[in-house]
Design a protein around this motif. Structure first.
Motif, PDB file in Angstrom:
ATOM      1  N   LEU A 148      12.785   6.737  -5.882  1.00 19.48           N
ATOM      2  CA  LEU A 148      11.794   6.205  -5.187  1.00 19.48           C
ATOM      3  C   LEU A 148      11.136   7.049  -4.098  1.00 19.48           C
ATOM      4  O   LEU A 148       9.979   6.869  -4.141  1.00 19.48           O
ATOM      5  N   HIS A 149      11.405   8.081  -3.835  1.00 12.05           N
ATOM      6  CA  HIS A 149      11.183   9.227  -3.111  1.00 12.05           C
ATOM      7  C   HIS A 149       9.991   9.774  -3.879  1.00 12.05           C
ATOM      8  O   HIS A 149       8.688   9.950  -3.124  1.00 12.05           O
ATOM      9  N   ALA A 150      10.014   9.927  -5.109  1.00 12.30           N
ATOM     10  CA  ALA A 150       9.095  10.834  -5.977  1.00 12.30           C
ATOM     11  C   ALA A 150       7.771   9.733  -6.004  1.00 12.30           C
ATOM     12  O   ALA A 150       6.683  10.242  -5.950  1.00 12.30           O
ATOM     13  N   LYS A 151       8.141   8.552  -6.136  1.00 16.29           N
ATOM     14  CA  LYS A 151       7.011   7.755  -6.501  1.00 16.29           C
ATOM     15  C   LYS A 151       6.322   7.565  -4.935  1.00 16.29           C
ATOM     16  O   LYS A 151       5.006   7.361  -5.036  1.00 16.29           O
ATOM     17  N   GLN A 152       6.971   7.542  -3.842  1.00 20.41           N
ATOM     18  CA  GLN A 152       6.419   7.674  -2.636  1.00 20.41           C
ATOM     19  C   GLN A 152       5.495   8.670  -2.427  1.00 20.41           C
ATOM     20  O   GLN A 152       4.407   8.518  -1.982  1.00 20.41           O
ATOM     21  N   VAL A 153       5.798   9.768  -2.762  1.00 20.00           N
ATOM     22  CA  VAL A 153       5.109  11.153  -2.644  1.00 20.00           C
ATOM     23  C   VAL A 153       3.876  11.038  -3.444  1.00 20.00           C
ATOM     24  O   VAL A 153       2.735  11.357  -3.060  1.00 20.00           O
ATOM     25  N   ALA A 154       4.016  10.661  -4.799  1.00 18.68           N
ATOM     26  CA  ALA A 154       2.972  10.465  -5.702  1.00 18.68           C
ATOM     27  C   ALA A 154       1.823   9.382  -5.190  1.00 18.68           C
ATOM     28  O   ALA A 154       0.545   9.625  -5.160  1.00 18.68           O
ATOM     29  N   ALA A 155       2.449   8.279  -4.758  1.00 16.24           N
ATOM     30  CA  ALA A 155       1.513   7.245  -4.117  1.00 16.24           C
ATOM     31  C   ALA A 155       0.527   7.713  -2.974  1.00 16.24           C
ATOM     32  O   ALA A 155      -0.593   7.564  -2.763  1.00 16.24           O
ATOM     33  N   ALA A 156       1.419   8.171  -1.980  1.00 12.63           N
ATOM     34  CA  ALA A 156       0.586   9.008  -0.974  1.00 12.63           C
ATOM     35  C   ALA A 156      -0.338   9.974  -1.427  1.00 12.63           C
ATOM     36  O   ALA A 156      -1.376  10.153  -0.489  1.00 12.63           O
ATOM     37  N   ALA A 157       0.167  10.988  -2.070  1.00 13.66           N
ATOM     38  CA  ALA A 157      -0.925  11.973  -2.599  1.00 13.66           C
ATOM     39  C   ALA A 157      -2.119  11.490  -3.390  1.00 13.66           C
ATOM     40  O   ALA A 157      -3.237  11.928  -3.207  1.00 13.66           O
ATOM     41  N   LEU A 158      -2.094  10.280  -4.069  1.00  7.71           N
ATOM     42  CA  LEU A 158      -3.227   9.585  -4.485  1.00  7.71           C
ATOM     43  C   LEU A 158      -4.163   9.228  -3.574  1.00  7.71           C
ATOM     44  O   LEU A 158      -5.145   9.097  -3.815  1.00  7.71           O
ATOM     45  N   ARG A 159      -3.491   8.737  -2.344  1.00  4.28           N
ATOM     46  CA  ARG A 159      -4.218   7.833  -1.563  1.00  4.28           C
ATOM     47  C   ARG A 159      -4.981   8.919  -0.648  1.00  4.28           C
ATOM     48  O   ARG A 159      -5.985   8.677  -0.405  1.00  4.28           O
ATOM     49  N   GLU A 160      -4.160  10.136  -0.475  1.00 11.82           N
ATOM     50  CA  GLU A 160      -5.038  11.218   0.334  1.00 11.82           C
ATOM     51  C   GLU A 160      -6.042  11.978  -0.349  1.00 11.82           C
ATOM     52  O   GLU A 160      -6.977  12.473  -0.266  1.00 11.82           O
ATOM     53  N   ALA A 161      -6.017  11.718  -1.987  1.00 11.05           N
ATOM     54  CA  ALA A 161      -7.121  12.081  -2.886  1.00 11.05           C
ATOM     55  C   ALA A 161      -8.240  11.274  -3.195  1.00 11.05           C
ATOM     56  O   ALA A 161      -9.069  11.475  -3.687  1.00 11.05           O
ATOM     57  N   GLY A 162      -8.134  10.119  -2.272  1.00  7.47           N
ATOM     58  CA  GLY A 162      -9.188   9.207  -2.367  1.00  7.47           C
ATOM     59  C   GLY A 162      -9.108   8.179  -3.414  1.00  7.47           C
ATOM     60  O   GLY A 162      -9.995   7.177  -3.845  1.00  7.47           O
ATOM     61  N   LEU A 163      -7.899   7.908  -4.081  1.00  6.69           N
ATOM     62  CA  LEU A 163      -7.644   7.019  -5.032  1.00  6.69           C
ATOM     63  C   LEU A 163      -6.789   5.885  -4.716  1.00  6.69           C
ATOM     64  O   LEU A 163      -5.665   6.094  -4.233  1.00  6.69           O
ATOM     65  N   THR A 164      -7.348   4.497  -4.988  1.00 13.65           N
ATOM     66  CA  THR A 164      -6.226   3.367  -4.531  1.00 13.65           C
ATOM     67  C   THR A 164      -5.337   3.120  -5.807  1.00 13.65           C
ATOM     68  O   THR A 164      -5.386   3.410  -6.803  1.00 13.65           O
TER      69      THR A 164
END
Length: 103
Positions: free
Chosen positions: A71-87
């Protein structure tokens, strides 16, 4: 606390410029498995992108159990994608998998 190496697959549904990929890696860097004991032994890259747009993110996280780690890893990955400008619609993530455990 246990250290888990988590692999998260996904797909870029549009062309992602190199600058966005670099930003993604930058935002994932604190959890980079290549700079940790588990990742160095496995020689893992934090982000692997295939020609067809599929990708894999590999993160190292500390957690009490594998479910919490995933769960934590998926949250980190999703946040990084958002920060990189990807929905989430442009780069959906698949199910996580524990690929290494260091107790």
């Amino acid at each position: 606390m246990t250290t888990y190496l988590i692999s998260i697959p996904g797909t870029f549904l549009r062309e992602v410029p190199e600058s966005a990929r670099a930003a993604l890696v930058k935002h994932l860097r604190p959890a980079d498995p290549q700079h940790t004991q588990l990742g160095q032994s496995e020689d893992l890259d934090i982000l692997t992108v295939n020609d067809n747009g599929t990708f894999s993110i590999r993160l190292e996280v500390d957690a009490d159990d594998s479910h919490s780690a995933e769960l934590h890893a998926k949250q980190v990955a999703a946040a990084a994608l958002r920060e990189a400008g990807l929905t989430e619609d442009e780069a959906p993530l698949g199910p996580t998998a524990v690929t290494g455990i260091d107790t």
